[in-house]
Design a protein around this motif. Structure first.
Motif, PDB file in Angstrom:
ATOM      1  N   UNK A 263      -2.276  11.744   0.985  1.00  0.00           N
ATOM      2  CA  UNK A 263      -2.137  10.527   1.790  1.00  0.00           C
ATOM      3  C   UNK A 263      -1.309   9.475   1.055  1.00  0.00           C
ATOM      4  N   UNK A 264      -1.555   9.321  -0.236  1.00  0.00           N
ATOM      5  CA  UNK A 264      -0.801   8.358  -1.048  1.00  0.00           C
ATOM      6  C   UNK A 264       0.672   8.746  -1.095  1.00  0.00           C
ATOM      7  N   UNK A 265       0.941  10.025  -1.369  1.00  0.00           N
ATOM      8  CA  UNK A 265       2.323  10.490  -1.448  1.00  0.00           C
ATOM      9  C   UNK A 265       3.054  10.280  -0.121  1.00  0.00           C
ATOM     10  N   UNK A 266       2.422  10.672   0.965  1.00  0.00           N
ATOM     11  CA  UNK A 266       3.067  10.547   2.267  1.00  0.00           C
ATOM     12  C   UNK A 266       3.351   9.091   2.622  1.00  0.00           C
ATOM     13  N   UNK A 267       2.454   8.191   2.225  1.00  0.00           N
ATOM     14  CA  UNK A 267       2.677   6.772   2.493  1.00  0.00           C
ATOM     15  C   UNK A 267       3.893   6.270   1.716  1.00  0.00           C
ATOM     16  N   UNK A 268       3.951   6.568   0.421  1.00  0.00           N
ATOM     17  CA  UNK A 268       5.102   6.146  -0.383  1.00  0.00           C
ATOM     18  C   UNK A 268       6.407   6.715   0.178  1.00  0.00           C
ATOM     19  N   UNK A 269       6.377   7.993   0.496  1.00  0.00           N
ATOM     20  CA  UNK A 269       7.600   8.636   0.978  1.00  0.00           C
ATOM     21  C   UNK A 269       8.057   8.024   2.291  1.00  0.00           C
ATOM     22  N   UNK A 270       7.119   7.787   3.181  1.00  0.00           N
ATOM     23  CA  UNK A 270       7.453   7.192   4.473  1.00  0.00           C
ATOM     24  C   UNK A 270       8.044   5.787   4.312  1.00  0.00           C
ATOM     25  N   UNK A 356      -6.929   7.692  -6.775  1.00  0.00           N
ATOM     26  CA  UNK A 356      -7.600   8.010  -5.511  1.00  0.00           C
ATOM     27  C   UNK A 356      -8.552   6.912  -5.044  1.00  0.00           C
ATOM     28  N   UNK A 357      -8.747   5.889  -5.857  1.00  0.00           N
ATOM     29  CA  UNK A 357      -9.558   4.745  -5.433  1.00  0.00           C
ATOM     30  C   UNK A 357      -8.701   3.626  -4.854  1.00  0.00           C
ATOM     31  N   UNK A 358      -7.393   3.840  -4.767  1.00  0.00           N
ATOM     32  CA  UNK A 358      -6.505   2.811  -4.214  1.00  0.00           C
ATOM     33  C   UNK A 358      -6.838   2.533  -2.757  1.00  0.00           C
ATOM     34  N   UNK A 359      -6.831   1.258  -2.401  1.00  0.00           N
ATOM     35  CA  UNK A 359      -7.038   0.848  -1.016  1.00  0.00           C
ATOM     36  C   UNK A 359      -5.682   0.739  -0.324  1.00  0.00           C
ATOM     37  N   UNK A 360      -5.719   0.560   0.986  1.00  0.00           N
ATOM     38  CA  UNK A 360      -4.472   0.359   1.709  1.00  0.00           C
ATOM     39  C   UNK A 360      -3.774  -0.913   1.243  1.00  0.00           C
ATOM     40  N   UNK A 361      -4.562  -1.923   0.887  1.00  0.00           N
ATOM     41  CA  UNK A 361      -3.981  -3.157   0.351  1.00  0.00           C
ATOM     42  C   UNK A 361      -3.261  -2.895  -0.967  1.00  0.00           C
ATOM     43  N   UNK A 362      -3.841  -2.048  -1.808  1.00  0.00           N
ATOM     44  CA  UNK A 362      -3.183  -1.691  -3.066  1.00  0.00           C
ATOM     45  C   UNK A 362      -1.851  -1.000  -2.804  1.00  0.00           C
ATOM     46  N   UNK A 363      -1.862  -0.060  -1.877  1.00  0.00           N
ATOM     47  CA  UNK A 363      -0.633   0.667  -1.554  1.00  0.00           C
ATOM     48  C   UNK A 363       0.422  -0.270  -0.988  1.00  0.00           C
ATOM     49  N   UNK A 364      -0.010  -1.179  -0.138  1.00  0.00           N
ATOM     50  CA  UNK A 364       0.935  -2.149   0.432  1.00  0.00           C
ATOM     51  C   UNK A 364       1.532  -3.033  -0.652  1.00  0.00           C
ATOM     52  N   UNK A 365       0.707  -3.427  -1.636  1.00  0.00           N
ATOM     53  CA  UNK A 365       1.202  -4.236  -2.756  1.00  0.00           C
ATOM     54  C   UNK A 365       2.314  -3.507  -3.489  1.00  0.00           C
TER      55      UNK A 365
END
Length: 374
Positions: A263-270, A356-365
């Protein structure tokens, strides 16, 4: 901008215990039975459960992934003066055990298709060093090496294959777990790995006799005798019963961790792949990566150092891609076969935070900061 001291830290990859508390159940059992020393029921069951999970005949729970590679080399009868092929693009723990055995590493370049050992460079290495004793293959960042081509070459030359799957637990190659394709597989449960025992490793093989021998070596090579007797050199490499309890609990959530990494990888790639000069790590149709660390290559004006510094400013960890072994001060005296692709990956590579404890807010940051550099 808020000071980094007031921003919650985002880790590259850190331990993640199960929400269900599986680990504590096994740890409590170890304490309740006063069996906290090395060996015990958790160790025995962790070996069985792990071997079953990855589809291997047998497994030995050890103190580290490095110990697993070391004993795999010993099981493969690698000794003084023997040549061992090793990927140059890896962590030093892959190469160090070769030196432990007084053997000689020859470092093999990567390819762009897998970021792992290049079969063409490996074939060239066999031509230059036909007397090679073993080949270590790494599955970098959870990406599977091209094992069919590598195994074909190694079988042709009759050499043992050791898979360093420290970063690839949960990764499949053509439906088979990495670490179970060669003759021996080594896994790591270090704190930053996809599951952890706080520190530990596992050696797997279908050769039950070699695994049993490895357990013997790992327990100080203590002979079967009433008194302490040692006919061979031994090592203190066995896993503790408490650590194995943590591992048993972690193994139950491995699939969840892989799903989150994906999920993390796909978000970054997208979000980032359309930026100029950004290329994400390869995703071949014959493999199912565990996406341990989401990594990318930068070929434009924005350089890796720009990303490292921008993320660090907001208390977010990131890392370069591994520095090749043939460029390391200790290993630079050993031979290297290849065209420098590993050097390009190192110079241009970025490992983004993949905890794997990253939140959506972390990913957005993370994405906001990275996009802000273009």
């Amino acid at each position: 901008m808020k000071s980094t001291k007031t921003r919650e830290k985002v880790f590259l990859a850190s331990p993640h215990m199960s929400d269900e508390g599986y680990e504590m159940e096994y740890i409590k059992e170890a304490f309740d039975t006063n069996w906290i020393a090395p060996l015990g029921e958790n160790v025995n069951q962790f070996e069985v459960e792990f071997a079953t999970k990855v589809g291997s005949t047998d497994a030995a729970a050890l103190s580290s992934g490095t110990a697993a590679i070391h004993l795999a080399l010993k099981a493969a009868e690698v000794g003084e003066g023997d040549i061992v092929f090793c990927p140059t693009l890896t962590f030093s723990a892959t190469a160090n055990p070769i030196i432990y055995q007084n053997a000689t590493p020859v470092f093999i370049d990567s390819d762009y298709e897998t970021w792992n050992m290049c079969p063409k460079a490996l074939e060239k290495a066999f031509e230059q060093y036909p007397e090679v004793k073993a080949v270590i293959v790494v599955h970098l960042y959870g990406l599977s090496a091209d094992m069919d081509k590598i195994m074909e070459l190694c079988n042709k030359h009759g050499v043992r294959v050791i898979e360093d799957a420290a970063e690839s637990l949960g990764t499949y190659y053509k439906g088979k777990h990495t670490g179970t394709i060669g003759h021996y597989g080594a896994f790591s449960f270090n704190g930053n790995k996809i599951i952890t025992t706080s520190g530990g490793g596992m050696l797997v093989s279908d050769n039950v006799e070699k695994v049993a021998k490895s357990r013997f070596w790992a327990t100080q090579s203590r002979d079967q005798a009433r008194h302490y007797q040692h006919s061979e050199l031994g090592y203190n490499y066995r896993m503790s019963n408490v650590s194995a309890g943590i591992g048993r609990g972690q193994l139950k959530v491995l699939d969840q961790r892989v799903d989150k990494k994906r999920e993390i990888f796909n978000f970054y790639k997208r979000e980032l792949e359309d930026l100029e000069g950004v290329y994400f790590m390869p995703d071949n149709n014959w493999g199912e990566p565990n996406y341990w660390l989401s990594s990318m290559i930068l070929t434009g004006k924005v350089r890796p150092q720009h990303i490292f510094e921008a993320l660090e400013e907001e208390n977010i960890e990131s890392r370069p891609v591994w520095k090749p072994m043939h460029l390391q001060p200790y290993f630079e005296k050993y031979d290297f076969v290849g065209e420098g692709i590993s050097e390009e990956l190192f110079a241009n590579g970025v490992c983004l935070p993949s905890d794997t404890k990253m939140t959506q807010d972390d990913l957005n940051r993370v994405v906001r900061i990275v996009k802000g550099l273009w």
